[in-house]
Design a protein around this motif. Sequence first.
Motif, PDB file in Angstrom:
ATOM      1  N   GLY A  28     -40.049  54.807  17.574  1.00  0.00           N
ATOM      2  CA  GLY A  28     -40.095  55.503  18.861  1.00  0.00           C
ATOM      3  C   GLY A  28     -38.790  55.399  19.645  1.00  0.00           C
ATOM      4  N   VAL A  29     -37.924  54.461  19.241  1.00  0.00           N
ATOM      5  CA  VAL A  29     -36.653  54.302  19.963  1.00  0.00           C
ATOM      6  C   VAL A  29     -35.639  55.292  19.412  1.00  0.00           C
ATOM      7  CG1 VAL A  29     -34.705  52.763  20.440  1.00  0.00           C
ATOM      8  CG2 VAL A  29     -37.045  51.886  20.525  1.00  0.00           C
ATOM      9  N   GLU A  30     -35.147  56.179  20.279  1.00  0.00           N
ATOM     10  CA  GLU A  30     -34.169  57.180  19.850  1.00  0.00           C
ATOM     11  C   GLU A  30     -32.744  56.649  19.976  1.00  0.00           C
ATOM     12  OE1 GLU A  30     -35.054  60.802  21.978  1.00  0.00           O
ATOM     13  OE2 GLU A  30     -37.154  60.658  21.402  1.00  0.00           O
ATOM     14  N   VAL A  31     -32.468  55.996  21.089  1.00  0.00           N
ATOM     15  CA  VAL A  31     -31.111  55.495  21.287  1.00  0.00           C
ATOM     16  C   VAL A  31     -31.115  54.330  22.275  1.00  0.00           C
ATOM     17  CG1 VAL A  31     -30.574  57.180  23.118  1.00  0.00           C
ATOM     18  CG2 VAL A  31     -28.718  56.228  21.766  1.00  0.00           C
ATOM     19  N   VAL A  32     -30.203  53.381  22.032  1.00  0.00           N
ATOM     20  CA  VAL A  32     -30.015  52.246  22.949  1.00  0.00           C
ATOM     21  C   VAL A  32     -28.524  52.129  23.238  1.00  0.00           C
ATOM     22  CG1 VAL A  32     -30.305  49.761  23.313  1.00  0.00           C
ATOM     23  CG2 VAL A  32     -31.958  51.001  21.899  1.00  0.00           C
ATOM     24  N   HIS A  33     -28.160  52.212  24.507  1.00  0.00           N
ATOM     25  CA  HIS A  33     -26.754  52.056  24.888  1.00  0.00           C
ATOM     26  C   HIS A  33     -26.571  50.772  25.686  1.00  0.00           C
ATOM     27  CE1 HIS A  33     -25.382  55.956  23.582  1.00  0.00           C
ATOM     28  NE2 HIS A  33     -26.325  56.573  24.265  1.00  0.00           N
ATOM     29  N   ALA A  34     -25.498  50.068  25.400  1.00  0.00           N
ATOM     30  CA  ALA A  34     -25.169  48.866  26.177  1.00  0.00           C
ATOM     31  C   ALA A  34     -24.225  49.256  27.303  1.00  0.00           C
ATOM     32  CB  ALA A  34     -24.515  47.826  25.275  1.00  0.00           C
ATOM     33  N   LEU A  35     -24.606  48.930  28.528  1.00  0.00           N
ATOM     34  CA  LEU A  35     -23.766  49.244  29.680  1.00  0.00           C
ATOM     35  C   LEU A  35     -23.376  47.944  30.387  1.00  0.00           C
ATOM     36  CD1 LEU A  35     -25.900  52.206  31.112  1.00  0.00           C
ATOM     37  CD2 LEU A  35     -23.755  52.409  29.852  1.00  0.00           C
ATOM     38  N   PRO A  36     -22.303  47.320  29.960  1.00  0.00           N
ATOM     39  CA  PRO A  36     -21.889  46.075  30.626  1.00  0.00           C
ATOM     40  C   PRO A  36     -21.352  46.374  32.021  1.00  0.00           C
ATOM     41  CG  PRO A  36     -20.249  46.745  29.003  1.00  0.00           C
ATOM     42  CD  PRO A  36     -21.405  47.708  28.867  1.00  0.00           C
ATOM     43  N   ALA A  37     -21.482  45.428  32.931  1.00  0.00           N
ATOM     44  CA  ALA A  37     -20.904  45.605  34.271  1.00  0.00           C
ATOM     45  C   ALA A  37     -19.398  45.444  34.162  1.00  0.00           C
ATOM     46  CB  ALA A  37     -21.479  44.572  35.231  1.00  0.00           C
ATOM     47  N   GLU A  38     -18.672  46.454  34.639  1.00  0.00           N
ATOM     48  CA  GLU A  38     -17.211  46.356  34.630  1.00  0.00           C
ATOM     49  C   GLU A  38     -16.713  45.784  35.949  1.00  0.00           C
ATOM     50  OE1 GLU A  38     -16.413  50.480  33.647  1.00  0.00           O
ATOM     51  OE2 GLU A  38     -16.074  49.914  31.559  1.00  0.00           O
ATOM     52  N   ARG A  39     -17.481  46.017  36.979  1.00  0.00           N
ATOM     53  CA  ARG A  39     -17.141  45.478  38.291  1.00  0.00           C
ATOM     54  C   ARG A  39     -18.430  45.302  39.074  1.00  0.00           C
ATOM     55  NH1 ARG A  39     -12.121  48.172  41.425  1.00  0.00           N
ATOM     56  NH2 ARG A  39     -12.567  49.723  39.822  1.00  0.00           N
ATOM     57  N   ILE A  40     -18.546  44.207  39.805  1.00  0.00           N
ATOM     58  CA  ILE A  40     -19.734  43.958  40.616  1.00  0.00           C
ATOM     59  C   ILE A  40     -19.348  44.066  42.079  1.00  0.00           C
ATOM     60  CG2 ILE A  40     -21.509  42.255  41.208  1.00  0.00           C
ATOM     61  CD1 ILE A  40     -21.135  41.103  38.358  1.00  0.00           C
ATOM     62  N   PHE A  41     -19.933  45.044  42.764  1.00  0.00           N
ATOM     63  CA  PHE A  41     -19.643  45.217  44.183  1.00  0.00           C
ATOM     64  C   PHE A  41     -20.667  44.481  45.042  1.00  0.00           C
ATOM     65  CE2 PHE A  41     -17.716  49.024  42.249  1.00  0.00           C
ATOM     66  CZ  PHE A  41     -16.420  48.857  42.698  1.00  0.00           C
ATOM     67  N   LYS A  42     -21.883  44.380  44.522  1.00  0.00           N
ATOM     68  CA  LYS A  42     -22.935  43.709  45.292  1.00  0.00           C
ATOM     69  C   LYS A  42     -24.013  43.207  44.360  1.00  0.00           C
ATOM     70  CE  LYS A  42     -25.608  44.402  49.527  1.00  0.00           C
ATOM     71  NZ  LYS A  42     -25.989  45.424  50.528  1.00  0.00           N
ATOM     72  N   LEU A  43     -24.499  42.023  44.652  1.00  0.00           N
ATOM     73  CA  LEU A  43     -25.576  41.457  43.873  1.00  0.00           C
ATOM     74  C   LEU A  43     -26.403  40.628  44.832  1.00  0.00           C
ATOM     75  CD1 LEU A  43     -25.053  39.445  40.553  1.00  0.00           C
ATOM     76  CD2 LEU A  43     -27.048  39.346  42.010  1.00  0.00           C
ATOM     77  N   ARG A  44     -27.480  41.190  45.308  1.00  0.00           N
ATOM     78  CA  ARG A  44     -28.314  40.467  46.260  1.00  0.00           C
ATOM     79  C   ARG A  44     -29.708  40.396  45.676  1.00  0.00           C
ATOM     80  NH1 ARG A  44     -28.887  43.412  51.598  1.00  0.00           N
ATOM     81  NH2 ARG A  44     -30.706  44.282  50.562  1.00  0.00           N
ATOM     82  N   VAL A  45     -30.308  39.244  45.768  1.00  0.00           N
ATOM     83  CA  VAL A  45     -31.569  39.079  45.064  1.00  0.00           C
ATOM     84  C   VAL A  45     -32.770  39.510  45.879  1.00  0.00           C
ATOM     85  CG1 VAL A  45     -32.932  37.519  43.652  1.00  0.00           C
ATOM     86  CG2 VAL A  45     -30.482  37.163  43.891  1.00  0.00           C
ATOM     87  N   ASP A  46     -32.774  39.211  47.161  1.00  0.00           N
ATOM     88  CA  ASP A  46     -33.982  39.510  47.922  1.00  0.00           C
ATOM     89  C   ASP A  46     -33.704  40.153  49.264  1.00  0.00           C
ATOM     90  OD1 ASP A  46     -36.522  39.140  46.705  1.00  0.00           O
ATOM     91  OD2 ASP A  46     -35.904  37.094  46.324  1.00  0.00           O
ATOM     92  N   PHE A  47     -34.739  40.446  49.953  1.00  0.00           N
ATOM     93  CA  PHE A  47     -34.660  41.255  51.157  1.00  0.00           C
ATOM     94  C   PHE A  47     -35.351  40.614  52.322  1.00  0.00           C
ATOM     95  CE2 PHE A  47     -32.876  44.612  48.932  1.00  0.00           C
ATOM     96  CZ  PHE A  47     -33.343  44.423  47.653  1.00  0.00           C
ATOM     97  N   GLN A  48     -34.859  40.940  53.470  1.00  0.00           N
ATOM     98  CA  GLN A  48     -35.491  40.568  54.720  1.00  0.00           C
ATOM     99  C   GLN A  48     -36.881  41.179  54.773  1.00  0.00           C
ATOM    100  OE1 GLN A  48     -32.902  39.502  57.122  1.00  0.00           O
ATOM    101  NE2 GLN A  48     -34.404  38.709  58.550  1.00  0.00           N
ATOM    102  N   VAL A  49     -37.848  40.387  55.095  1.00  0.00           N
ATOM    103  CA  VAL A  49     -39.184  40.920  55.338  1.00  0.00           C
ATOM    104  C   VAL A  49     -39.137  41.608  56.695  1.00  0.00           C
ATOM    105  CG1 VAL A  49     -41.578  40.294  55.748  1.00  0.00           C
ATOM    106  CG2 VAL A  49     -40.271  39.119  53.988  1.00  0.00           C
ATOM    107  N   ARG A  50     -39.647  42.819  56.734  1.00  0.00           N
ATOM    108  CA  ARG A  50     -39.491  43.578  57.979  1.00  0.00           C
ATOM    109  C   ARG A  50     -40.304  42.977  59.116  1.00  0.00           C
ATOM    110  NH1 ARG A  50     -38.128  49.669  56.242  1.00  0.00           N
ATOM    111  NH2 ARG A  50     -36.797  49.040  54.537  1.00  0.00           N
TER     112      ARG A  50
END
Lengths: 157, 163
Positions: free
Chosen positions: A130-152
């Motif tokens: 069932g898998v047609e294609v798998v591409h690897a997309l490595p991060a070339e640059r990280i602008f933001k990486l935030r794990v969680d969010f303010q609870v409103r």
Amino acid sequence: MTLLSPLERAVLNRIQYDFPVASDPYAVLADALGASAEAVHAAVLLLRERGIIRRIGGSFDARRLGYVTVLAATRVTPEMIEAVAERINAFPDVTHNYERAGAYNLWFTVISASAARIAQILEAVRQCPGVEVVHALPAERIFKLRVDFQVREDGDA
Amino acid sequence: MLDERDRDIIARLCGDLGEERRPFLAIAEACGVSEEELFARIERYRAQSILRRFGAMIRHQRAGFAANALSVWVIPEAAIAEAGEKIAAIPEVSHCYQRPPLPDWPYTLYAMIHGQSEVECHAVAARIAAMVQVTDYQLLFTRREFKKTSRQYFESPSDMPIA
């Protein structure tokens, strides 16, 4: 939707960013939030029980620990997507796996001890029916990486 | 550099702290260090940016983010740095990465957008589009979450990066 009490909201807002690394962390939180340590501890236990808090622990930088990461864009026959997702999830190296709308319909992230191990996992996925294609997309640059969010603060959280 | 004890401590901190009133005591004991020594090491991981955050991981959907979209943008290489910084400053965006394009997939900037609804996510994307002056983008809405976990590091001898 889950209704949160003002104390629960305040506790979540604080501890999702910073749980005190201290001998008696709930006493530290109590000082900051103006409640008793017992009340804060009880609130956290209840938030866990309700499944709102998944875990309390560290979030480490995979790259700085020496691990290699990649986002994989995958195209899978729709009828096979659940079986393929299950096979992908079986790898402990896979941390996130989502079905998305679009030309590539299955997206997963892999964190491994080596690039060779990642290549091995992606190759195993390519072999799944069932898998047609798998591409690897490595991060070339990280602008933001935030794990969680303010609870409103407003409305149901 | 991380020694064997650090790897043991980090492996445990990747897990769940548990429900104890003094949760670090058990970890310190299991790793054969005092609580003070454990705290000093954790501070060092923080200072070295090995530890990004120590806190509660919450379930987004239960905490009120009903719609999540991976937005992908076609941005020329020369404009990526500026666009990436601008997009990263938006509070509704949690992650923003540059990734290589594919032959049938020209997108090079990836930003996760979170909102209360799909309409709200589209509005955020429209704001971004106006800001970075890019019209070629897509929102890939999350249809199903098959897995969302935190990585356990240094758990087994076969899962150690070569230092």
